[in-house]
Design a protein around this motif. Structure first.
Motif: not given
Length: 168
Positions: A153-158
């Motif tokens: 999920q954080v990877n998508i935000i990054v």
């Protein structure tokens, strides 16, 4: 209109500096490895559950049932609720963690969320590596899945922030 790697230029060309800095490079590496850990987990999980030594240690009834069955039917080869719980615990916790990851990332920030997901991932992997019984194995999978869910999920935000910041 943009599609894939093609850009439609309709007269208003903008000059974006395409400099490869260490920040850009590191962000690309983090974004690329985000999907890698989930795919790696899927591949490892399928391979490990087919190993005789793993089945004999943690799921002996499945091992003996598999060795006694001489049919060529591969459909329900592993008929065990515990083995299903082991396998699906990762995917279920990835799903649940991804629901809460965006809120946690908003509150703590991307850096601390990635650090927390990485630590949770490593603790889960260590528990799986040193597992002595089935409970320890499933607890490790749950922590492992929590770390993967947050990281994805954080990877998508990054990726979204990176795309908006550098207009790729």
């Amino acid at each position: 209109m943009a599609g894939g790697g093609f850009v439609d230029s309709n007269g208003d060309d903008k000059d974006y500096p395409g400099k490869l800095t260490m920040f850009v490079f590191f962000t690309c590496v983090v974004a690329a490895t985000g999907g890698l850990i989930f795919g790696y987990d899927i591949g490892i999980s399928g391979g490990v559950t087919a190993m005789d030594t793993f089945l004999l240690r943690f799921f002996p009834t499945v091992y003996h049932q598999e060795k006694a069955d001489h049919s060529t039917n591969q459909y329900c080869k592993f008929d065990s609720q515990l083995l299903t719980t082991f396998t699906s615990s990762l995917y279920l916790t990835v799903l649940i963690a991804s629901f809460f990851a965006s809120t946690v990332t908003h509150v703590l920030g991307r850096k601390w969320s990635m650090l927390g997901s990485g630590i949770t991932f490593l603790v889960g992997v260590a528990l799986n590596g040193f597992a002595k019984d089935l409970a320890m194995l499933i607890a490790g999978r749950i922590l492992h899945g929590n770390g993967v869910g947050f990281a994805n999920q954080v990877n998508i935000i990054v990726k979204l922030v990176f795309r908006n910041r550098f207009c790729i």
